[in-house]
Scaffold this motif. Structure first.
Motif, PDB file in Angstrom:
ATOM      1  N   ALA A  28      10.585  -2.595  -1.184  1.00 33.29           N
ATOM      2  CA  ALA A  28      11.163  -1.459  -0.452  1.00 33.29           C
ATOM      3  C   ALA A  28      10.672  -1.385   0.994  1.00 33.29           C
ATOM      4  O   ALA A  28      11.454  -1.116   1.913  1.00 33.29           O
ATOM      5  CB  ALA A  28      10.855  -0.158  -1.190  1.00 33.29           C
ATOM      6  N   TRP A  29       9.374  -1.600   1.219  1.00 28.81           N
ATOM      7  CA  TRP A  29       8.815  -1.499   2.576  1.00 28.81           C
ATOM      8  C   TRP A  29       9.491  -2.498   3.505  1.00 28.81           C
ATOM      9  O   TRP A  29       9.857  -2.164   4.632  1.00 28.81           O
ATOM     10  CB  TRP A  29       7.305  -1.742   2.549  1.00 28.81           C
ATOM     11  N   TRP A  30       9.668  -3.732   3.027  1.00 24.31           N
ATOM     12  CA  TRP A  30      10.290  -4.770   3.848  1.00 24.31           C
ATOM     13  C   TRP A  30      11.757  -4.470   4.105  1.00 24.31           C
ATOM     14  O   TRP A  30      12.256  -4.705   5.212  1.00 24.31           O
ATOM     15  CB  TRP A  30      10.132  -6.137   3.177  1.00 24.31           C
ATOM     16  N   LEU A  31      12.445  -3.939   3.115  1.00 24.92           N
ATOM     17  CA  LEU A  31      13.850  -3.569   3.317  1.00 24.92           C
ATOM     18  C   LEU A  31      13.962  -2.470   4.373  1.00 24.92           C
ATOM     19  O   LEU A  31      14.862  -2.498   5.225  1.00 24.92           O
ATOM     20  CB  LEU A  31      14.478  -3.095   2.006  1.00 24.92           C
ATOM     21  N   GLY A  32      13.057  -1.502   4.305  1.00 22.40           N
ATOM     22  CA  GLY A  32      13.060  -0.436   5.303  1.00 22.40           C
ATOM     23  C   GLY A  32      12.812  -0.970   6.695  1.00 22.40           C
ATOM     24  O   GLY A  32      13.466  -0.552   7.664  1.00 22.40           O
TER      25      GLY A  32
END
Length: 534
Positions: A308-312
């Protein structure tokens, strides 16, 4: 409720394309009227289905969540020691897909209207348009992964030829670049599909299956299979499920597109004819976002949570980079293409938040961007058809020459930059709210991502307002002089008829977003619960 309504909606364009094959090539006018009739029938049918659609509270893996389901055996093959091959014609819609069927019907009708003056190889053009229509409808409806892949790949050929034959001066380059980018992602997607097939069994028959709902349920995985969460197998030093998620994400991210996989989009838009640009921006980009939701998050929820962090971060980079590059463009069409990269970055940020508000905002943003981007490219096409030029610096004072056209552009620009009262504001606001609250809900996204995303709204206001001021106000000054002034006639009745419904829809969804959110909400909650567990 007739379960075959969805099948009729999908294959109606194919019936039209088949009928066109029987019409002599000399009767050019017949093709556009056949396409127009098909588009109108699709819009009426999808609108009726949207009205009949009633959201149901059920898990994302529960077939009861889906409506207009058509599920029949398609291919059955005994493969010996490998078991029995099962491929089904399995289609249905939920709150994530139903709005996109209506959006596709609307955008395709707009594209048909924008194709009214096509003179080159008219028969082939409209047949390809109908085949593309069928493929897109199939992608948004398929619940069997093999069927999904067939429709997904089928989109490539019509778009390749529509850009490569009817495009601009560098059409061959743009068509090949688009084809290779998309094919690169889809080839590796096929490998993951095969891996998933041999990892999942149908709980009713015990055979391996391509059923996407079974793939979403961890209980249906063979314990020692490649993508079983229990086995924790590795490929190339990486957990197999994480690698599968990444490969599928890249395949769909190319379609979104996200930075740095976006470079095919400006070239394709600039060289594509106006109707194809409308389809690319209005529909094709949404297939990328839909695929991430339907496939990546639903089948690999554990990997989605982990990533999720990387997608954000990718979403924030796309928002900022797309807006800054749009600000530097001279070509009006290229500017709008880069604005799409920025606006679709909000979709990825909302998905990455893994909150109900953020995910609903992402879906709403895709719907809003669908018809707003179609309107913007149609407006650019109107200008280009008159003087065959799109350079922002070559126009000034258009408001006095084309007052109705100026009103359309102003409304479309203000709606696209997220002005309250229009649909884009609702989508972007929900994404920012979801991203801002993600840290307190499950600690996945830091709040600076939400703040950085909101800066993108400011940048979009900058490039839209600068373009509006530069091209439309002040004393008329045109590169083509008197010749251009004579050619720049105001919007025709046909063009007005196409523009008014799109801008009215942007206003209607901005004032009353429940028209879309009520149908989206149940499926969004089910998806978020699958991924986060709450």
């Amino acid at each position: 409720m007739n379960p075959h309504l969805l099948t009729i909606l999908i294959f109606l364009p194919l019936a039209a394309a088949t009928s066109m094959l029987l019409v002599p090539s000399a009767k050019k006018a017949a093709y556009k009227y056949m396409a127009l009739t098909t588009g109108l029938l699709q819009l009426v049918l999808s609108g009726a289905m949207y009205h009949l659609f009633h959201p149901k509270g059920a898990g994302i893996t529960d077939e009861r969540l889906y409506q207009f389901v058509d599920h029949v055996p398609w291919i059955r093959l005994d493969m010996g020691s490998l078991g029995r091959l099962e491929i089904d014609y399995f289609i249905g819609v939920d709150g994530l897909s139903m709005p996109f069927l209506f959006l596709t019907s609307l955008v395709m009708l707009i594209a048909i209207g924008a194709s009214w003056h096509v003179q080159k190889r008219v028969k082939g053009y409209f047949i390809l348009l109908m085949v593309l229509d069928m493929a897109v409808m199939g992608v948004f409806s398929a619940l069997d992964f093999f069927l999904f892949y067939i429709f997904y790949e089928l989109m490539l050929l019509p778009l390749y030829f529509l850009i490569g034959i009817w495009g601009g001066a560098r059409r061959e380059y743009a068509a090949i670049k688009f084809f290779l980018y998309t094919l690169f992602g889809s080839v590796f997607m096929l490998l993951i599909i095969v891996g998933l097939y041999f990892s999942v069994i149908n709980p009713e028959t015990g055979a391996h299956t391509f059923n996407m709902l079974h793939m979403m349920d961890a209980a249906n995985y063979v314990p020692d299979s490649l993508f079983s969460a229990i086995a924790q197998r590795e490929l190339f030093g990486m957990p197999a499920r994480l690698l599968g998620f990444i490969v599928l994400f890249i395949a769909f991210a190319i379609k979104v597109p996200i930075v740095p996989l976006h470079t095919w989009l400006p070239d394709a838009h600039v060289e594509a004819p106006t109707p194809v640009s409308i389809i690319l921006a209005g529909i094709l980009l949404k297939i990328g976002g839909y695929g991430i939701l339907r496939v990546c998050l639903s089948i690999f929820p554990d990997a989605a949570l982990q990533s999720a962090w990387w997608l954000g971060l990718i979403g924030v980079v796309s928002i900022t980079y797309g807006a800054l590059v749009a600000l530097a463009q001279r070509d009006l069409k290229r500017m709008i293409a880069y604005s799409s990269v920025s606006h679709m970055g909000f979709v990825l940020l909302g998905i990455a938040s893994l909150t109900a508000a953020g995910t609903a905002g992402a879906v709403f943003q895709m719907i809003s961007h669908g018809f707003l981007s179609a309107a913007l490219f149609f407006l650019v096409g109107m200008l280009y058809d008159r003087v065959h030029d799109r350079d922002i610096y070559h126009f000034r004072g258009l408001a006095s020459l084309m007052p109705r056209f100026t009103v359309f552009v102003a409304i479309a620009f203000f709606a696209s930059l997220g002005l309250p009262g229009f649909s884009a504001f609702i989508g972007e606001a929900f994404v920012i709210i979801g991203a801002f609250n993600a840290e307190s809900i499950h600690g996945l996204l830091p709040r600076w991502m939400a703040i950085s995303g909101s800066v993108g709204i400011l940048l979009s206001a900058a490039y839209f307002l600068w373009t509006l001021q530069r091209m439309f106000f002040g004393q008329p000054r045109l590169k083509g002089g008197v010749e251009w002034a004579a050619a720049l006639s105001d919007a025709s009745p046909r063009e007005t008829l196409i523009m008014v419904p799109m801008l009215a829809l942007a206003f209607l969804l901005g004032i009353y977003p429940a028209l879309a959110l009520d149908n989206i909400n149940a499926s969004v909650l089910a998806l978020v619960e699958l991924v986060t567990g709450n």
